[in-house]
Design an enzyme around this catalytic site. Structure first.
Site, PDB file in Angstrom:
ATOM      1  N   GLU A 319       0.451  -1.172   0.138  1.00 50.26           N
ATOM      2  CA  GLU A 319      -0.190  -0.335  -0.270  1.00 50.26           C
ATOM      3  C   GLU A 319       0.857   1.782  -0.054  1.00 50.26           C
ATOM      4  OE1 GLU A 319       1.124  -1.285   4.588  1.00 50.26           O
ATOM      5  OE2 GLU A 319      -0.047  -2.724   2.245  1.00 50.26           O
ATOM      6  N   ASP A 362      20.486  20.110 -29.312  1.00 48.84           N
ATOM      7  CA  ASP A 362      20.817  20.652 -30.475  1.00 48.84           C
ATOM      8  C   ASP A 362      21.689  21.110 -30.278  1.00 48.84           C
ATOM      9  OD1 ASP A 362      20.205  22.665 -32.761  1.00 48.84           O
ATOM     10  OD2 ASP A 362      18.571  23.869 -31.856  1.00 48.84           O
ATOM     11  N   ASP A 620      15.882  24.175 -27.690  1.00 49.91           N
ATOM     12  CA  ASP A 620      15.302  25.623 -27.519  1.00 49.91           C
ATOM     13  C   ASP A 620      14.177  26.340 -28.353  1.00 49.91           C
ATOM     14  OD1 ASP A 620      17.190  26.379 -28.873  1.00 49.91           O
ATOM     15  OD2 ASP A 620      17.629  28.060 -27.986  1.00 49.91           O
ATOM     16  N   ASN A 688       6.056 -14.334   2.419  1.00 46.56           N
ATOM     17  CA  ASN A 688       4.538 -14.886   3.553  1.00 46.56           C
ATOM     18  C   ASN A 688       4.014 -15.548   2.873  1.00 46.56           C
ATOM     19  OD1 ASN A 688       6.323 -12.299   5.131  1.00 46.56           O
ATOM     20  ND2 ASN A 688       4.973 -10.678   3.791  1.00 46.56           N
ATOM     21  N   ASN A 713       1.969  -4.597   9.568  1.00 49.70           N
ATOM     22  CA  ASN A 713       1.990  -3.589   8.076  1.00 49.70           C
ATOM     23  C   ASN A 713       2.192  -2.216   8.326  1.00 49.70           C
ATOM     24  OD1 ASN A 713       2.083  -5.823   6.018  1.00 49.70           O
ATOM     25  ND2 ASN A 713       0.366  -5.850   5.577  1.00 49.70           N
ATOM     26  N   ASP A 717       5.854  -0.692   7.271  1.00 50.06           N
ATOM     27  CA  ASP A 717       5.584   0.824   6.502  1.00 50.06           C
ATOM     28  C   ASP A 717       6.392   2.060   6.939  1.00 50.06           C
ATOM     29  OD1 ASP A 717       4.171  -0.693   4.656  1.00 50.06           O
ATOM     30  OD2 ASP A 717       1.926   0.321   5.267  1.00 50.06           O
TER      31      ASP A 717
END
Length: 886
Positions: A319, A362, A620, A688, A713, A717
């Protein structure tokens, strides 16, 4: 690209119809009797040609909002969050609510950051871009009935000019052009007086070109017509009258404008994110039925099994992906903009610039300053002369005609400057396209003198003597040949050369029998940082290719000045004759391409991309805009044309180009920290799932409750977010890093099961060592043993996946060869402590756990230490096999 080429060819055909027309034919083409429309004719032509005005690119706030908040992965998170809120409503508990709110915050945070960056970039660019002139001087409703325009009646026409808005112009209108005007439409010149126009924004050519009422040259390109003025180009000097032949969407400019407004193709980064998202979705879709089937059969309770499966699905959903990606890109753009030398318009370009392995550029205004500089003023043998410098300076100072870059370069140079107050101007013989010479006649206290400069071969025609080392000699054919040879050599070196002559006059103001004194050499000066940038990019695995509309001689000289070694060179004409196989080979082998149109440049970039290269382009001009859109990352300048800035992803705001190197480094850092999260998360989730499936066969007791998965979790996180600010190994920054899913499955398959070994070992210890739950059996729900079982696996699961991040964040040996950032270290320590404190303190009562046996701390620490060592060994074997880590 093919469509643009077809449209440009059609434009060329239309322009030819007016190029070859005399005055009578022009009048017939617009069905009028004389030059200068009346109101009735204006309305007729507006009805006939109107409704095709150029419309500015619209900033769609709603579309930007949808794009920012409703990405495919955000939609998945919304579904998960809906489940979290449903779970809270069904069985109210604090953690379900906290989880739902946190996921919602993640969705809002990632979307808001992306949305604000888009809005911010739009407002900055809108403020920065100065609009071109929006008015023109048009000649209408005149009483004269002129069927042709000459020097005599041009004055009368000019006096009738009135100012109107550009979008009021219609084909057939006659407009008056003077110094400083931006040409508002494609026009056919019908009278001119030393009219010079700067077309560099379309052609890349630094010097202005003369426009007149006829076209005498052989056809080179549709931009080479001498009697056509193009929309968006600037009048540098002189004046002229022109008839409008095309407006709005019928102009050459509109073809480029339309190309810029087309939907841009996905970059390598966007494609990579889509592949990752699809991979993760596919992984979830594959796993959910397997877990549901096993859980339902083992527990003989399909409702409970379904809830557990949903919890697993939530648990294996990364998530944090949207916010990790957005946060990394946001941190990157802030670092890039930190010194105020670059503006990031497109957030995704932060990673894209780190991925490029080729930078196409360029020449004019990018590698070079786009401004002509005086190099040297020397005699015919290369000797310096103060007198010669004075002659050149006085000529440029007193001339009053065409203010060209040559005069500007002379006046701003460091050559010896005489006291101009000692001279009075008597007369001027102005420059014109045929003579290519300009002379001024000045009087001083002693003499009347003529000061002359111009094209060397033309100056030689008005000279009969030459000064060699201070001695005046007769100018014979041999000396003329020597001078022209010297001029040619200087041209090959990339210099523009003018001849300088002088004479003391007796009575008549004549431009003849002058003394040739020497040369003035000029060049388009490279930017100070061009050489360093090219060298530094090469050291980081990025090759530079020059794509220019200029000729080979000038381009070779510029490359030489910046120590850019040319491997191979092709022209636009040669590109056109190649088939796909030859083209693909040529674009890789060569690093300089000359005399290119926008179509040629786009073709080269597309051919490089087709071979797997990630290509940046720096330009440019107006003609660069469609090419900028074709590239993976587009770079322009604050002084560039508006249309080039619209097409750009990043805009340089200073003279220095070194901000590009910094952007490359920050882009690679952003990618590194994104890949750390993505690869580790994919591997961890894979491990897992294996652990959960094995656990379902070992015992009927759920390894962890949904609440515990959720808490784990959330804490994990916290560590993942610290990755945004993590250090990146120097080696990772030394070569291009495209965002790719290459080997990601192998990464998961090889590294994921390592964690499963310790998860399964934990189960076995808890089942057979501590005897918390029976083998293939279960214990009463809410019993102390069950809660100790859940708490024990929580300790090992959270500590192992947190601590092992120190191994996975680098391909080196952690702590010894590579140190993480302070934020990463603190997050790791805090979460590892939390993994122990939550189960082993009274906090456990809040999350339905029971304190594990205290001896299990040592078991858990042993598992963590062994896991780190094994993960490091497997990492080395993986790198040996796949030659990469992240």
């Amino acid at each position: 690209m093919k469509r643009l080429k077809k449209l440009i060819n059609n434009t060329k055909i239309e322009l030819i119809n007016y190029v070859d027309s005399d005055n009578n034919k022009l009048l017939k083409q617009f069905e009028i009797n004389s030059f200068g429309l009346n109101n009735e004719q204006v309305e007729i032509n507006r009805e006939k040609f109107g409704g095709k005005e150029l419309k500015p690119a619209r900033f769609n706030v709603f579309l930007v909002f949808v794009k920012s908040f409703f990405s495919p992965f955000n939609i998945i998170l919304m579904a998960i969050d809906a489940f979290n809120f449903y779970e809270y409503i069904s069985d109210p508990n604090t953690f379900s609510l906290v989880a739902a709110v946190i996921v919602l915050i993640m969705i809002l945070a990632s979307g808001t950051m992306a949305f604000i960056q888009e809005i911010r970039s739009h407002l900055v660019i809108k403020k920065m871009i100065t609009e071109n002139k929006k008015t023109s001087k048009v000649i209408r409703n005149i009483s004269y009935n002129y069927k042709s325009v000459d020097n005599a009646n041009s004055i009368r026409l000019i006096k009738e000019a009135e100012v109107i808005e550009n979008d009021e112009l219609v084909p057939g209108d006659v407009i008056y052009l003077v110094n400083g005007d931006i040409i508002p439409a494609d026009v056919r010149i019908i009278w001119s007086n030393n009219l010079y126009v700067n077309q560099s924004s379309l052609t890349g050519e630094s010097f202005p070109v003369q426009k007149k009422d006829s076209h005498d040259k052989e056809f080179e390109s549709h931009l080479s017509y001498e009697n056509i003025g193009y929309m968006g180009t600037e009048v540098m000097s002189g004046s002229g009258l022109a008839i409008v032949v095309a407006t709005g969407q019928n102009t050459y400019f509109s073809l480029i404008d339309n190309k810029v407004k087309e939907k841009r193709k996905s970059s390598s980064f966007e494609k990579g994110i889509k592949r990752i998202t699809l991979y993760l979705i596919a992984f979830m879709v594959a796993v959910i039925p397997v877990v549901l089937l096993i859980s339902g059969l083992q527990q003989n309770d399909w409702v409970k099994g379904a809830m557990f499966t949903i919890a697993i699905a939530v648990g294996i959903t990364p998530e944090m992906l949207p916010i990790i990606v957005t946060s990394n890109l946001t941190r990157g753009y802030k670092q890039i903009e930190k010194n105020g030398e670059m503006i990031v318009k497109n957030l995704n370009s932060v990673q894209n610039i780190g991925a490029i392995d080729i930078l196409c550029t360029d020449k004019t205004g990018t590698i070079t300053s786009g401004e002509i500089s005086l190099n040297k003023v020397t005699g015919v043998n290369g000797e310096k002369s103060e007198f010669l410098e004075n002659v050149l300076y006085l000529n440029s100072y007193f001339q009053s005609g065409f203010q060209n870059p040559i005069d500007s370069a002379v006046l701003s140079s460091k050559i010896k400057k005489p006291d101009v107050d000692d001279y009075t101007k008597e007369w001027e013989i102005p420059f014109d396209f045929e003579r290519k010479i300009l002379s001024v006649i000045l009087t001083s206290k002693k003499d009347k003198e003529i000061f002359t400069k111009g094209a060397v071969e033309e100056v030689l025609k008005v000279c009969n003597r030459i000064s060699i080392n201070g001695k005046i000699e007769k100018l014979d054919a041999k000396l003329k040949k020597m001078i022209l040879k010297k001029t040619h050599e200087l041209n090959i070196d990339g210099y523009r050369v003018i001849g300088i002559a002088h004479n003391v006059l007796q009575d008549e103001d004549v431009e003849e029998e002058l003394i040739f004194y020497g040369f003035g050499t000029f060049f388009d000066k490279p930017k100070k940082t061009s050489k360093k940038l090219i060298k530094n990019l090469a050291s980081k695995g990025i090759s530079t290719k020059v794509l220019t509309g200029d000729n080979e001689i000038i381009t070779r000289a510029i490359c030489k000045n910046v120590d850019f070694e040319i491997t191979k060179l092709f022209s636009g004409a040669e590109i056109e004759t190649m088939d796909d196989r030859q083209l693909h080979k040529a674009v890789v082998e060569a690093n300089v391409f000359v005399k290119l149109s926008p179509i040629h440049k786009s073709t080269i970039i597309a051919a490089l991309q087709a071979q797997g290269h990630v290509v940046g382009f720096m330009g440019d001009g107006i003609n660069d805009a469609p090419v900028l859109r074709e590239s993976d990352v587009a770079i322009s300048f604050s002084e560039a044309s508006n249309i080039a800035q619209d097409a750009a992803d990043m805009i340089l705001t200073s003279e220095s180009l070194m901000a590009i190197e910094n952007a490359v480094i920050e882009g690679r850092k952003s990618l590194a920290n994104m890949l750390k999260y993505i690869k580790v998360t994919v591997a961890s989730n894979f491990g897992n799932v294996i652990s959960v499936i094995v656990a379902l066969f070992l015992t009927k007791e759920e390894p962890m409750l949904a609440l515990h998965l959720l808490l784990q979790n959330l804490l994990y996180d916290f560590v993942m977010f610290a990755l945004v600010f993590d250090n990146v190994d120097e080696e990772f920054l030394q070569k291009p890093r495209p965002f790719t899913t290459k080997n990601i499955i192998w990464f998961a398959v090889i590294n994921g099961p390592i964690s499963s070994i310790f998860d399964i070992s934990t189960f076995l210890v808890l089942i057979f060592g501590y005897k918390l739950v029976p083998f293939q059996g279960s214990v009463p729900e809410g019993s102390t043993n069950a809660m100790q079982f859940h708490a024990s696996w929580f300790v090992v699961g959270l500590m192992t996946q947190t601590a092992v991040m120190q191994v996975y964040r680098t391909e080196k040996t952690p702590f010894i060869q590579s140190k993480c950032s302070m934020s990463m270290l603190i997050a790791t320590i805090v979460i590892c402590l939390a993994a122990i404190l939550i189960p082993f303190t009274p906090i456990n009562q809040l999350v339905q756990m029971s304190t594990p046996h205290w001896s299990f701390i040592f078991v858990a620490l042993g598992f963590v230490g062994t896991y780190i060592v094994l993960a490091q060994l497997v990492k080395k074997l993986y790198i040996k096999k796949f030659k990469e880590w992240l």
